[in-house]
Enzyme design. Structure first.
Site, PDB file in Angstrom:
ATOM      1  N   SER A  55       0.830  -1.221   0.000  1.00 42.32           N
ATOM      2  CA  SER A  55       0.000   0.000   0.000  1.00 42.32           C
ATOM      3  C   SER A  55       0.859   1.264   0.000  1.00 42.32           C
ATOM      4  CB  SER A  55      -0.923  -0.023   1.212  1.00 42.32           C
ATOM      5  OG  SER A  55      -1.693  -1.199   1.234  1.00 42.32           O
ATOM      6  N   GLY A  87       0.078   8.877   4.661  1.00 38.14           N
ATOM      7  CA  GLY A  87       0.206   8.947   6.112  1.00 38.14           C
ATOM      8  C   GLY A  87       1.289   9.914   6.553  1.00 38.14           C
ATOM      9  N   THR A  92       0.849   4.130  -1.707  1.00 40.06           N
ATOM     10  CA  THR A  92       0.184   5.434  -1.672  1.00 40.06           C
ATOM     11  C   THR A  92      -0.382   5.735  -0.287  1.00 40.06           C
ATOM     12  OG1 THR A  92      -0.316   5.385  -4.031  1.00 40.06           O
ATOM     13  CG2 THR A  92      -1.720   6.768  -2.657  1.00 40.06           C
ATOM     14  N   ASP A  93      -0.903   4.717   0.372  1.00 46.81           N
ATOM     15  CA  ASP A  93      -1.445   4.926   1.714  1.00 46.81           C
ATOM     16  C   ASP A  93      -0.354   5.380   2.688  1.00 46.81           C
ATOM     17  OD1 ASP A  93      -4.385   3.793   1.728  1.00 46.81           O
ATOM     18  OD2 ASP A  93      -3.208   2.405   0.531  1.00 46.81           O
ATOM     19  N   TYR A  94       0.787   4.727   2.632  1.00 48.21           N
ATOM     20  CA  TYR A  94       1.857   5.086   3.561  1.00 48.21           C
ATOM     21  C   TYR A  94       2.426   6.476   3.258  1.00 48.21           C
ATOM     22  CZ  TYR A  94       1.850   0.404   5.551  1.00 48.21           C
ATOM     23  OH  TYR A  94       1.487  -0.748   6.200  1.00 48.21           O
TER      24      TYR A  94
END
Length: 399
Positions: free
Chosen positions: A166, A173, A168-170
């Site tokens: 993931s 964040g 893009t998620d990290y």
């Protein structure tokens, strides 16, 4: 150890899965008091994502450490009332509902800032709070494709490839944590500083890093196609195999690093070649120079190659798998993997804390919480509810 950098900052994490919760973890690692609000009986959806051991989610300890869990159903009127009471006592709210959802429940930013004008609210969604795609379901993998990144991934004769985790998620964040401390700094150092809302779209976090695409298309009209490695940026560069069958990555991002490489290769004649004397020329003959480097690397075992290139200051790295990482002395010296206690698994290894502050290093103060573990503590100590009131909320499935 002195005060943690964010000690005294209070955060409500009303988000699920990875992007926004990861931002809250980063704040918690450096001292913020993070309360994670979860759905009663269900909890964060990440609790139900693999891998598992004995029904225990193994990602949870790394993505929910330094948080306290409060179960609260925001869809119910009493749940929203409790949420608003908590909002009046915190500095930051982090949420990642689909745009308009909190407003529908009576907890949008306009309502919350009436309760707490100093509130910083970080809103994470797939496509942002505005624009024609604002209500579109937003997850990291589709957002990565929308950003333009997936189009670049893979080989030109095969389909585009999504990142295998993931990414893009990290990245998002990190923007969440950055936005929170930036907004808090503005609020606290300016005489007329106040809270504000921050709108973060998943796809924008990656798109911000693709400035070379923007400039290239704007000025050259070029649509960059799929290619592995750093094709089009610098040459030689790529993934190469050593004599003993190991993979390494090597890159020469500047002409000076290319000079160091050819000295290590004992091929200084390449510096005077019309085809290879500058990075621009090498890019025009990329396949040829990459093949020269590949043939040379295949003549040497990995450790000998790494020692030689390190000696000459050439950017090179072995390609490590997770077993390699667990055993690598540099990872151990940097404490990149740490061990924490787990209530049922005994112990579990999780990522270490970064970045490393000289005077106020972060710390894992407590393991990821069980669902609703801190209901009593938060509702009694922060809001002054009696045990009877808490019991009543529990019976109504509000908590």
């Amino acid at each position: 150890m002195g005060r943690l950098p964010l000690e005294g900052v209070k955060v409500l994490d009303v988000s699920t899965m990875i992007a926004a919760p990861f931002g809250a973890v980063l704040l918690g690692d450096f001292g913020a008091d993070v309360i994670k609000i979860e759905m009663p009986g269900k909890g964060d959806t990440l609790r139900h994502v693999g891998p598992f051991l004995n029904n225990e989610p193994l990602r949870w300890p790394g993505l929910a450490r330094n948080k306290k869990s409060l179960t609260l159903d925001l869809r119910k009127e009493e749940g929203m009332e409790i949420f608003k009471k908590l909002v009046s006592k915190v500095d930051v709210v982090i949420e990642n509902f689909r745009p308009g959802t909190l407003e529908k429940w009576g907890g949008g930013y306009d309502e919350l800032k009436k309760i707490n004008p100093n509130l910083v609210m970080i809103r994470v969604s797939g496509y942002g709070q505005t624009g024609p795609f604002r209500e579109k379901a937003g997850f990291g993998t589709p957002a990565t494709a929308f950003s333009g990144f997936t189009y670049l991934q893979g080989f030109p004769d095969r389909p585009p490839v999504s990142p295998p985790f993931s990414l893009t998620d990290y990245i998002t964040g990190i923007y969440v944590a950055f936005a929170a401390v930036t907004a808090l700094y503005y609020r606290d150092v300016n005489p007329n500083g106040e809270g504000q809302m921050v709108d973060i779209a998943l796809y924008e976090s990656v798109f911000r890093m693709l400035e070379f695409l923007i400039a290239e298309y704007d000025k050259l009209g070029k649509i960059r196609e799929r290619s592995p490695g750093l094709t089009g940026h610098s040459s030689p560069a790529g993934t190469f195999m050593t004599k003993d069958g190991h993979w390494v990555v090597l890159v020469t991002s500047t002409d000076s690093t290319f000079e160091r490489l050819v000295k290590a290769m004992n091929r200084e004649d390449l510096l005077t070649s019309e085809k290879f004397c500058t990075n621009e020329r090498r890019l025009q003959h990329n396949d040829e120079i990459n093949q020269i480097v590949a043939d040379w690397i295949r003549t040497m075992p990995r450790e000998e190659l790494l020692q030689l290139l390190d000696k000459h200051g050439v950017p090179v790295s072995p390609i490590l798998n997770i077993k390699d990482i667990f055993e690598h002395p540099h990872y151990k010296a940097r404490e990149n993997i740490i061990e924490v206690k787990h209530p049922r698994l005994g112990k579990i290894k999780v990522p270490g804390i970064i970045p490393k502050f000289e005077k106020t290093p972060g710390t894992v103060r407590y393991i990821a919480p069980d669902l609703g573990e801190h209901n009593q503590e938060i509702l009694q100590e922060m809001l002054g509810l009696s045990p009877e009131e808490i019991q009543d909320l529990q019976e109504k499935n509000v908590i």
